[in-house]
Design an enzyme around this catalytic site. Structure first.
Site, PDB file in Angstrom:
ATOM      1  N   LYS A 153      67.728  21.972   0.913  1.00 23.72           N
ATOM      2  CA  LYS A 153      66.321  21.981   1.342  1.00 23.72           C
ATOM      3  C   LYS A 153      66.160  21.128   2.600  1.00 23.72           C
ATOM      4  CE  LYS A 153      62.667  19.406   0.291  1.00 23.72           C
ATOM      5  NZ  LYS A 153      61.959  19.397   1.589  1.00 23.72           N
ATOM      6  N   GLU A 164      71.747   8.553   1.133  1.00 23.65           N
ATOM      7  CA  GLU A 164      71.767   7.919   2.458  1.00 23.65           C
ATOM      8  C   GLU A 164      70.316   7.690   2.822  1.00 23.65           C
ATOM      9  OE1 GLU A 164      71.011   7.056   5.411  1.00 23.65           O
ATOM     10  OE2 GLU A 164      72.108   8.337   6.806  1.00 23.65           O
ATOM     11  N   CYS A 194      68.803   6.538  11.463  1.00 22.04           N
ATOM     12  CA  CYS A 194      68.933   5.500  10.434  1.00 22.04           C
ATOM     13  C   CYS A 194      69.873   4.383  10.865  1.00 22.04           C
ATOM     14  CB  CYS A 194      69.370   6.120   9.120  1.00 22.04           C
ATOM     15  SG  CYS A 194      70.742   7.231   9.307  1.00 22.04           S
ATOM     16  N   GLU A 252      61.892  -0.641   8.283  1.00 25.40           N
ATOM     17  CA  GLU A 252      62.510   0.356   9.164  1.00 25.40           C
ATOM     18  C   GLU A 252      61.393   1.058   9.932  1.00 25.40           C
ATOM     19  OE1 GLU A 252      64.301   3.850   7.341  1.00 25.40           O
ATOM     20  OE2 GLU A 252      65.835   3.886   8.897  1.00 25.40           O
TER      21      GLU A 252
END
Ligand SMILES: NCCCC=O
Length: 477
Positions: free
Chosen positions: A175, A248, A282, A381
């Site tokens: 997906k 992840e 990331c 983040e």
């Protein structure tokens, strides 16, 4: 208006109940396509197709068969590289020149790596570990994998999931993110020519589709690249039936700069690693921790580098300069803007700091100095083109600041002292430590984090192992 579709059992399919999602061009904010909003029935059909394909033949293929399929897939990506870049650029706003050079080449290389790796699965040697008994190891595919990919590198993250899953002999349902399905659907079409029906299914949809994928009984492993909350909810769903997970979940990479470096040269490299893809990476070099003696000069040099960064809407075709895309969606623009609006008064925004004028969801490269360890923008983040700068006075403090967030994906150390690089490589609690560089990747080496950045590796032989199970066969003779 374009219409994307799912790929189930090797064929295009709309959502069973006809529901759709609008897909926007982030450069303009305009809706240009729709994709299926897949529900539990679509997910079920895709998983059943994958299960059939596994049981009826894919599990029995030889490593050589799978190598040949992956090499054909690599050739297809290479042959359709420019088309894939056009599709990706429309869906994400990425610059075409950099996407061609920095993504298509690596994607082809990564598929070829997994083609070769399929033939190099490892196990302990068969032998007699008890008198009269012979033991051997079978390394087997897991079965069906459910994979969920993010919007920052839609097609490359799809390759990171497809490569090891297929190489190991699994089948899968993938997906893509709700905002960026286009290139994954096209990859699914191209790969359907190399793979039997059902080996790779693509299901478009939103978070509710991801929930249906996570709660389904068929997948033996759920692999996600995404946010920490999304990863936690996948892991929670998988826990109820003890399915394997591969997570992840992002990072907030520290960049430790000592006072023995060429500050201007370091700033030039760090700026590229922080602003590339508008920081939607990331592993982006976001969190500079600089020795007090060089912090001001470094912050000024980073701000000067930001001046050379251009928006993808101004790209001349094929240009190789650092053009950055818009942020992926309005929510991300609000998130980044909010973090900058709330920067504390002890900090200084040296450049950027507010959304760009004009159409689309562009945010300019931004440098903020004078930050402290507990500040929100240091602990979070950002996933935008923002580099923060804080200072340290000794090595222990630098390590404490670097390790002092929930993230553990990637980090870098900049120094000319070799012994120090060894000490810090050991002390840093991150899945990757770069030394005097930041952000390069190679297919042979693992990508994956510690702590809340998740567990499980993408790329490399370690990733291939994550997509297999080990069986001990012991025979009395
Ligand atoms: N530089 C590639 C990082 C993959 C996840 O964002």
């Amino acid at each position: 208006m374009q219409t994307f579709h799912n790929i189930v059992d090797g064929k295009p399919a709309p959502a069973a109940d006809g529901r759709t999602l609008d897909i926007s061009d982030p450069k303009t904010g305009e809706v240009y396509a729709t994709s299926p909003l897949s529900g539990p029935a679509d997910v079920d059909a895709a998983y059943r197709s994958a299960r059939r394909a596994f049981d009826e033949g894919w599990r029995d293929t030889t490593p050589s068969d799978r190598m040949n399929a992956l090499l054909t897939m690599a050739d297809a990506v290479q042959a359709h590289g420019e088309e894939l870049v056009e599709i990706e650029a429309r869906d994400t706003g990425k610059p075409t020149g950099l996407t061609l050079s920095e993504e298509i080449g690596p994607m082809v290389d990564q598929l070829r790596f997994f083609a070769g790796a399929a033939r190099h699965l490892e196990g302990r040697s068969t032998g007699e570990y008890m008198e009269g008994h012979s033991s051997s190891i079978r390394r087997e595919p897991l079965g069906v994998i459910g994979s969920i990919t993010p919007w920052n590198y839609p097609m490359m993250m799809a390759i990171w999931k497809i490569g090891p899953a297929i190489a190991a002999g699994n089948t899968m349902v993938l997906k893509p993110s709700d905002t960026t399905p286009a290139s994954t659907v096209r990859l699914g079409e191209l790969f359907s020519e190399a793979l039997p029906p059902g080996v790779l299914n693509v299901v478009c949809g939103d978070r509710s589709t991801g929930v249906a994928m996570s709660e389904h009984p068929i997948p033996a492993m759920l692999a996600i690249t995404g946010s920490i909350p999304a990863g936690k909810s996948v892991a929670a769903a998988a826990a109820s039936r003890v399915a394997r997970v591969h997570l992840e979940l992002g990072g907030n990479a520290p960049v430790i700069v000592f006072d023995d470096v060429d500050v201007k040269a370091a700033a030039a490299d760090i700026a590229v690693a922080g602003f590339f893809n508008a920081g939607q990476d990331c592993t982006a070099a976001t969190r500079v921790i600089a020795h007090a003696d060089v912090a001001d000069a470094l912050a000024e040099a980073l701000a000067a580098e930001a001046g050379g960064v251009l928006f993808s809407r101004d790209e001349q075709t094929g240009a190789e300069d650092l053009f950055i895309p818009p942020l992926n969606n309005p929510d991300q623009l609000s998130k980044v803007s909010g973090l900058l609006d709330r920067v504390p008064s002890h900090a200084r925004v040296l450049t950027g700091g507010a959304p760009a004028d004009g159409p689309g969801w562009f945010y300019p490269p931004t440098v903020v100095s004078g930050l402290q360890q507990d500040d929100e923008i240091v602990q979070t983040e950002v996933f935008g083109p923002v580099i923060t700068v804080q200072t340290f006075t000794d090595e222990d403090e630098a390590v404490a600041f670097a390790n002092g967030t929930p993230y553990g994906l990637a980090s870098s150390v900049w120094t000319s002292d070799h012994s120090r690089t060894i000490r810090l490589s050991r002390a840093l609690d991150f899945g990757c430590v770069w030394v005097n560089c930041h952000i390069p990747l190679v297919a042979e080496m693992p990508h994956g984090g510690f702590k809340e950045s998740g567990y499980g590796k993408d790329l490399s032989g370690y990733s291939l192992e994550d997509y297999t199970r080990i069986k001990h066969v012991m025979s009395k003779y």
